[in-house]
Motif scaffolding. Structure first.
Motif, PDB file in Angstrom:
ATOM      1  N   MET A   1     -47.394  28.650  13.080  1.00  0.00           N
ATOM      2  CA  MET A   1     -46.658  27.481  13.553  1.00  0.00           C
ATOM      3  C   MET A   1     -45.180  27.823  13.699  1.00  0.00           C
ATOM      4  N   HIS A   2     -44.585  27.467  14.817  1.00  0.00           N
ATOM      5  CA  HIS A   2     -43.167  27.735  15.032  1.00  0.00           C
ATOM      6  C   HIS A   2     -42.305  26.664  14.378  1.00  0.00           C
ATOM      7  N   PRO A   3     -41.196  27.083  13.801  1.00  0.00           N
ATOM      8  CA  PRO A   3     -40.331  26.095  13.134  1.00  0.00           C
ATOM      9  C   PRO A   3     -39.721  25.067  14.093  1.00  0.00           C
ATOM     10  N   ILE A   4     -39.389  25.472  15.308  1.00  0.00           N
ATOM     11  CA  ILE A   4     -38.866  24.491  16.271  1.00  0.00           C
ATOM     12  C   ILE A   4     -39.686  24.564  17.547  1.00  0.00           C
ATOM     13  N   VAL A   5     -40.231  23.433  17.956  1.00  0.00           N
ATOM     14  CA  VAL A   5     -41.007  23.361  19.193  1.00  0.00           C
ATOM     15  C   VAL A   5     -40.533  22.133  19.964  1.00  0.00           C
ATOM     16  N   THR A   6     -40.130  22.317  21.219  1.00  0.00           N
ATOM     17  CA  THR A   6     -39.793  21.129  22.018  1.00  0.00           C
ATOM     18  C   THR A   6     -40.591  21.175  23.311  1.00  0.00           C
ATOM     19  N   LYS A   7     -40.832  19.979  23.847  1.00  0.00           N
ATOM     20  CA  LYS A   7     -41.556  19.883  25.107  1.00  0.00           C
ATOM     21  C   LYS A   7     -40.926  18.774  25.934  1.00  0.00           C
ATOM     22  N   GLU A   8     -40.350  19.154  27.049  1.00  0.00           N
ATOM     23  CA  GLU A   8     -39.756  18.188  27.967  1.00  0.00           C
ATOM     24  C   GLU A   8     -38.768  17.253  27.270  1.00  0.00           C
ATOM     25  N   LEU A   9     -38.045  17.771  26.323  1.00  0.00           N
ATOM     26  CA  LEU A   9     -37.131  16.934  25.537  1.00  0.00           C
ATOM     27  C   LEU A   9     -35.947  16.493  26.405  1.00  0.00           C
ATOM     28  N   THR A  10     -35.743  15.174  26.462  1.00  0.00           N
ATOM     29  CA  THR A  10     -34.738  14.609  27.365  1.00  0.00           C
ATOM     30  C   THR A  10     -33.883  13.586  26.644  1.00  0.00           C
TER      31      THR A  10
END
Lengths: 240, 368
Positions: A1-10
């Motif tokens: 698991m990655h410590p920071i994951v973002t997806k389409e963050l706006t």
């Protein structure tokens, strides 16, 4: 698991889109550089990840916790140091450490233990009872970083941590960052200095709220046929 | 809870290491009380007057003696002519001239009518009026004395008693006023400045990133000031009682509870101010101009609310200080209990609730 994951963050402020659908992942123990001109959206992105700002849309997980619903858990697991100075000038070195340890809920014994280690590491035992205002800027920043990771967070966010510091002190500051990363702490750092960008494992470059490039410094230089990160940045900012 | 103590301790460090803060906190109350109590007073003592006695008979002499007898007047000059009156006033020392025309005693007993002229320096109208009133009262007494007990067939005797403050001491008005002012200043101004300082220095951001809930941050900052304000209230009350002989006729417990309530109201105001400003300077100006000035002018501390025009009278109702001054005076001077001061207390409770609610809403908006 990655410590920071973002997806389409706006994040939108009215009609202005500060951060436009950014998607990236940061690996454990990685030093992740976040570059961009002033107003490119770096600070907004970082503030959303720290739970200081609610995103308008998109997803983000920090240390495995959702920034919308589990901001409290996020806050427990991160450290933060801002571009503006983050220690209390009218408190002594020791008192600052005790205060920050205290608000993160460390026990008195732990704080005592950590204070000793920390002062030893920074070679500041003699200054323990001095007011922070009496310290040189470089020392303050090293101290601020050490205080930001006092509670052993798994991720530390640094918002332009080395502003206004001479290159030698900056190098020493980065030694501290490397040491933390070596212990498995994930480092997320925004910076203006391109020489600092070279120290990062991977870099993302933001232009007008979007991530325009994301890779290791070496790959980026190859991709843009540039000698230094400075050139890469200028090529990107000028629209290639 | 431990986090809270850590926070409060830090706040005390800030306070005790800043000389200016300390001066405002502890120097100002003492100075103000002493100033208002001793120096700024509207009582008149030993006012210097001049007498132009053209009659120089036994009765006029006795009148002059009577004027001198109390502690109100001191006869500075005996004038010889009407021309000298103007000159005496011009010198500036003389506040009033008493002119007794020729044949004073004779006209009194034979014409049943004698005249005395009082001339006052109305450059300061309040003082002039007070002096004239004192003089009239003394002359009136003298007239009764001359008439003897049953000389006049029909008389209305007015006996006056100044209820709750028989000696008309102005300290009785100033102690509650200064106390209100100080509590407001310390609580509202100091809290708004201290919160604005964290924002200005950027440390507020660090606090917000930490796991401390925002409510804890605000409480942690405010509680030390509650403690200090309360100590201030005790100091002022103590000075009022022991230095100026101010009575506390009502319940001390109720008095202290009301003080605590007013401190909370002021803190609410201070937090409210700090939510709209990011700079210490702005916070200070806002508290000074927006809070202190109107409070001094409109709370009834210096100018009586009853004599204000209607719009100002209505405006004075939104001053928390107005209500607190009423409560203080009622409890201290009249010995009122909660049964009498509950409406004012309720107003203060309502205001506190309002300020805190608005602050919380504003605080949340800033965070999202």
């Amino acid at each position: 698991m990655h410590p920071i994951v973002t997806k389409e963050l706006t994040k939108k402020f009215g009609a202005f889109i500060a951060t436009n659908a950014i998607t990236f992942e940061v690996k454990e123990g990685e030093i992740f550089g976040f570059l961009g001109a002033n107003g490119a959206g770096k600070t907004t992105a970082m503030r959303m990840l720290c739970g200081l700002l609610k995103p308008s849309s998109g997803e983000a997980k920090v240390a495995g916790f959702d920034v919308y619903t589990q901001a409290d858990k996020v806050k427990q697991n991160i450290g933060y140091m801002s571009q503006r100075f983050s220690l209390y000038e009218d408190l002594k070195v020791k008192e600052n450490i005790r205060f920050y340890g205290g608000i993160y809920g460390l026990s008195n014994n732990t704080i005592k233990e950590k204070t000793k280690q920390l002062l030893q590491k920074l070679q500041m035992e003699a200054e323990a009872d001095q007011l922070v205002s009496a310290l040189p800027l470089g020392w303050k920043q090293k101290l601020a970083f050490s205080v930001a990771i006092l509670h052993d967070p798994s991720i530390v966010f640094l918002d332009e941590p080395t502003g206004g510091v001479d290159p030698v002190t900056r190098r020493q500051f980065w030694d501290l960052i490397y040491e933390a990363a070596g212990r498995g702490v994930t480092v997320f750092v925004t910076t203006h200095y391109m020489d600092e960008a070279e120290y990062c494992d991977r870099i993302s470059i933001m232009v007008d709220g979007r991530i325009q490039a994301l890779d290791t410094p070496r790959q980026l230089k190859a991709q843009f046929q540039a000698d230094s990160m400075d050139d890469v940045f200028l090529k990107l900012a000028r629209g290639k | 809870m431990r986090q809270f103590f850590v926070f409060a301790r830090k706040e005390f460090y800030h306070i005790f290491r800043d000389k200016r803060t300390l001066l405002i906190l502890f120097g100002m109350p003492v100075v103000q009380i002493v100033l208002f109590g001793f120096a700024i007073t509207n009582e008149i003592k030993n006012a210097e007057i001049a007498v132009l006695d053209q009659s120089r008979d036994y009765y006029s002499n006795r009148l002059v003696q009577q004027l001198q007898a109390g502690s109100y007047f001191k006869i500075d000059q005996e004038l010889q002519s009407h021309q000298a009156i103007e000159a005496a006033f011009r010198e500036g020392r003389i506040k009033m001239v008493v002119v007794i025309p020729p044949k004073f005693g004779e006209s009194f007993f034979h014409l049943h009518k004698a005249q005395v002229q009082l001339l006052a320096d109305a450059g300061d109208p309040n003082t002039a009026t007070t002096l004239i009133n004192y003089a009239r009262a003394i002359i009136g007494n003298y007239q009764q004395e001359l008439n003897g007990p049953q000389a006049m067939p029909l008389t209305i005797n007015t006996t006056v008693r100044m209820q709750y403050n028989p000696a008309l001491k102005s300290v009785f008005l100033f102690v509650p006023g200064v106390m209100t002012l100080i509590l407001l200043l310390v609580s509202a101004m100091m809290t708004s400045i201290t919160i604005a300082r964290e924002k200005e220095l950027g440390t507020m951001e660090i606090l917000l990133v930490s796991p401390l809930p925002p409510a804890m941050i605000v409480t942690g900052k405010v509680v030390p000031y509650i403690v200090l304000s309360f100590i201030n209230a005790l100091v002022i009350l103590g000075m009022g009682v022991w230095l100026f002989g101010m009575p506390i006729k009502g319940s001390i417990v109720l008095l202290l509870l009301e003080c605590a309530l007013f401190v909370l109201t002021s803190l609410g105001l201070g937090i409210l101010i700090s939510t709209v400003t990011d700079k210490q300077q702005t916070a200070m100006m806002a508290s000074m101009m927006g809070l202190l000035m109107p409070t001094v002018l409109l709370s009834g501390f210096i100018f009586p609310v009853e004599s204000m025009p209607l719009p100002l009278r209505l405006l004075s109702n939104i001053m928390p200080a107005k209500w607190f001054i009423i409560i203080l005076k009622d409890i201290m001077l009249k010995g009122s209990g909660l049964r009498e001061v509950w409406p004012q207390s309720l107003v203060l409770c309502g205001m506190t609730l309002l300020f805190v609610t608005i602050s919380i809403r504003k605080f949340k908006i800033r965070l999202s």
